[in-house]
Design a protein around this motif. Structure first.
Motif, PDB file in Angstrom:
ATOM      1  N   GLY A 256       0.834  -1.202   0.000  1.00 49.93           N
ATOM      2  CA  GLY A 256       0.000   0.000   0.000  1.00 49.93           C
ATOM      3  C   GLY A 256       0.864   1.244   0.000  1.00 49.93           C
ATOM      4  O   GLY A 256       2.084   1.152  -0.104  1.00 49.93           O
TER       5      GLY A 256
ATOM      6  N   GLU B 142      -1.491   4.385   3.907  1.00 50.88           N
ATOM      7  CA  GLU B 142      -2.367   3.220   4.034  1.00 50.88           C
ATOM      8  C   GLU B 142      -1.812   2.213   5.033  1.00 50.88           C
ATOM      9  O   GLU B 142      -2.541   1.638   5.829  1.00 50.88           O
ATOM     10  CB  GLU B 142      -2.540   2.524   2.675  1.00 50.88           C
ATOM     11  CG  GLU B 142      -3.624   3.133   1.802  1.00 50.88           C
ATOM     12  CD  GLU B 142      -3.559   2.633   0.361  1.00 50.88           C
ATOM     13  OE1 GLU B 142      -4.319   3.139  -0.455  1.00 50.88           O
ATOM     14  OE2 GLU B 142      -2.726   1.748   0.069  1.00 50.88           O
TER      15      GLU B 142
ATOM     16  N   GLN C 108      -3.330   0.882   8.793  1.00 48.26           N
ATOM     17  CA  GLN C 108      -3.631  -0.485   9.226  1.00 48.26           C
ATOM     18  C   GLN C 108      -3.489  -0.630  10.736  1.00 48.26           C
ATOM     19  O   GLN C 108      -3.982  -1.563  11.342  1.00 48.26           O
ATOM     20  CB  GLN C 108      -2.704  -1.489   8.552  1.00 48.26           C
ATOM     21  CG  GLN C 108      -3.029  -1.703   7.085  1.00 48.26           C
ATOM     22  CD  GLN C 108      -2.229  -2.824   6.500  1.00 48.26           C
ATOM     23  OE1 GLN C 108      -1.539  -3.540   7.215  1.00 48.26           O
ATOM     24  NE2 GLN C 108      -2.318  -2.990   5.193  1.00 48.26           N
TER      25      GLN C 108
END
Lengths: 330, 261
Positions: free
Chosen positions: A220, A224, A228
């Motif tokens: 990603g 991103e 997570q």
């Protein structure tokens, strides 16, 4: 023509007759015109990946295409479209900077005249004009890396592999080299960057995959990957290692992610920073343990890696240790 | 592929070989100490055998200095191949070969460039040792052209043999080991030969090896040419050994180069 600079599927590469699986089924799509980061600790398979993509090694299985050319069947065409700068700064110590670039230029089949012109341009671009006629033996580590990078660009390749470009450099040289790489990126070169420094990946790469033990464990953009995790890291510093252990046990249940203890600092990734911090203080107070410091910060890629693999990028790494100590102070 | 493409490819292959050879020569010139020692070592051998051992060595005919210098020249050119092994091992160790392998250059150029630059170094050493030889009383009577012929023969012989040393250089984990690995090969070949002594004085079992091994043949051929003795079959046998070595060792080294990383 494909839009991807690199496309590979299920690459497997083993060493010592299957004993070590350096790459265990890696698939990648590297779009043109951006910096793509391969992030992972030593031995995760990054360099093996680059060596396969640059035709130095053959994969045991799987297919890889670089700029549309198969790395095994059409290795010659691949070599014509790539530039490679390696972590070991593979320049010839006994030649001058100028001679090094001209040599690589000649071996990439530029004419003498063009190779010399490019050498002068690149020496200037990388701030090595004054050192150009000196033997590389006299160069500092940072200068060697810049020369290595310059030599890899002599034929203006559309795709550049940067294999751990700043490993082993002092912080100042690292900052300098990052600046140089950022200029390249603005010029539109596609870069495949491998690094074990999360800070480096965060700064340079627009797209990332995280490798561990030859497998992709996450991919990603840097934001991103950070997302997570929880949104905040809560760092609690205790007065002693013993207290840190006790404190860690008490606050562990505040986060559903594994906690990380570094010295007398305990770190948790949480969704709601202030509320969790308040609760942590209440619990620690109730247990009559003394807290030395408390900090809330955004998660770094270090935290991402830790939560994905259960281990840090490189144990005992100076830079990581330095950034961690800053965190506990802050 | 069209003829034009072949011509262009051949041109670039030669250009690549020249680039690598030039780089090796520059390296040699830039480290004067290694060059000086490459020359001093054979000079030491000349002085050692000419003045220390000569009285104790029996040769069949003529003066010992005339027997010795052609032998030392052969020995020196073969010792030059140790440099081939060390040079390649160093390039491999430093990651230069890895870089070369990712370039669109001819696959054969690194080895060809290396072995050719080592021939150039050998030519220089042959000139120096010839001069030193004359200074210590070497008087070849074979004539100018046979002398040149002899030099070409030993340079060719050493060149073909150097491919075996190239293989060692690529197989060794580092340059120190590469150097050490060459000794068990190079010492029996050069000392259990007709380079320094007459084979007749060796124990019987050793004579069998010494008489038939390629370095003795080369030494005999070079000596006969330089001193104006009948050469017999020695020149042809030396050429055959050289061709055999090249045919066997060059593909071996090239294969190793493709695998080495």
């Amino acid at each position: 023509m494909t839009d991807f600079a690199v496309e590979c599927d299920n690459i497997v590469r083993t060493f010592r007759v299957g004993e070590v699986r350096a790459l265990d089924g890696v698939s990648l799509r590297v779009p043109k015109g951006q910096v793509f980061g391969l992030l992972g600790p030593n031995g995760s398979g990054k360099t093996t990946m680059v060596r396969i993509l640059s035709t130095i090694l053959k994969p045991n299985s799987g297919t890889a295409k670089v700029m549309g050319f198969d790395v095994v069947k059409d290795a010659e065409s691949v070599r014509k479209t790539i530039g490679m700068a390696g972590q070991y700064a593979t320049v010839d110590e006994n030649l001058t900077g100028f001679e090094n670039i001209v040599m690589i230029g000649r071996l990439t089949h530029l004419t003498k005249k063009v190779a010399r012109r490019r050498a002068n341009e690149l020496l200037e671009q990388f701030g090595l004009t004054d050192a150009g006629n000196r033997s590389v033996k006299t160069y500092s580590g940072g200068m060697r890396r810049r020369l290595d990078l310059g030599a890899s660009l002599v034929s203006q390749p559309p795709l550049l592999f940067l294999d751990e470009p700043t490993t082993g450099l002092d912080p100042q040289s690292r900052q300098d080299l990052w600046g140089v790489i950022e200029q390249l990126i603005e010029g539109g070169t596609t870069v495949l960057l491998t690094t074990q420094y999360l800070e480096e990946a965060d700064r340079l790469a627009s797209q990332l995959v995280v490798l561990d033990h030859g497998k992709i464990i996450a991919e990603g953009t840097p934001p991103e990957l950070k997302a997570q995790l929880g949104t905040t890291v809560l760092a609690l510093t205790f007065e002693s290692l013993e207290d840190a252990q006790k404190g860690g046990d008490i606050v562990k249940s505040l986060s559903d992610k594994p906690i990380h203890t570094e010295g007398s600092t305990v770190e948790l990734t949480v969704d709601s920073g202030p509320a969790t911090a308040a609760e942590a203080i209440r619990r620690i107070d109730a247990a009559t343990i003394k807290l030395k410091g408390l900090a809330l910060r955004e998660p770094s890629l270090d935290d991402v890696f830790l939560s994905l693999t259960g281990h840090t990028t490189e144990v005992g790494d100076v830079n990581l240790a330095a950034s961690t100590s800053q965190v506990s102070k802050g | 592929m069209t003829t034009e493409n072949y011509v262009s490819e051949l041109r670039w292959t030669l250009s690549d070989i020249a680039t690598i050879a030039r780089r090796n020569i520059l390296t040699l010139v830039r480290i004067p100490t290694s060059l000086v020692f490459a020359i001093i070592q054979p000079i030491m051998f000349v002085l050692l055998f000419r003045y220390v051992f000569s009285g104790s060595i029996n040769i069949p005919a003529g003066t010992y200095v005339n027997y010795l210098i052609p032998g030392i020249l052969v020995q020196t050119t073969i010792f030059g191949a140790v440099g081939t092994a060390i040079g390649l091992a160093e390039d491999l160790q430093r990651g230069l070969i890895e870089r070369f392998r990712a370039l669109p250059m001819a696959r054969s150029a690194v080895l060809a460039g290396r072995t050719i630059s080592d021939v150039l170094r050998n030519i220089m050493i042959v000139v120096v040792i010839t001069g030193v030889g004359f200074a210590v009383g070497f008087r070849p009577h074979g004539g100018f052209f046979p002398y040149i012929e002899a030099c070409l023969l030993m340079l060719l012989f050493a060149y073909c043999l150097s491919w075996g040393f190239a293989f060692i250089g690529l197989a060794a984990p580092n340059s120190e080991t590469a150097q050490a690995m060459t000794f068990p090969l190079i010492f029996p070949l050069t000392f259990a030969s007709s380079i320094f002594v007459a084979i007749n004085n060796m124990p019987g079992w050793l004579q069998v090896f010494a008489r038939n091994q390629p370095v003795s043949q080369a030494a005999n051929a070079v000596r006969a040419l330089m001193l104006g003795y009948p050469v017999g079959n020695s020149v042809w046998v030396t050429l055959l050994w050289a061709a055999g070595a090249l045919i066997l060792l060059a593909p071996l080294a090239t294969r190793r180069y493709r695998q080495a990383a």
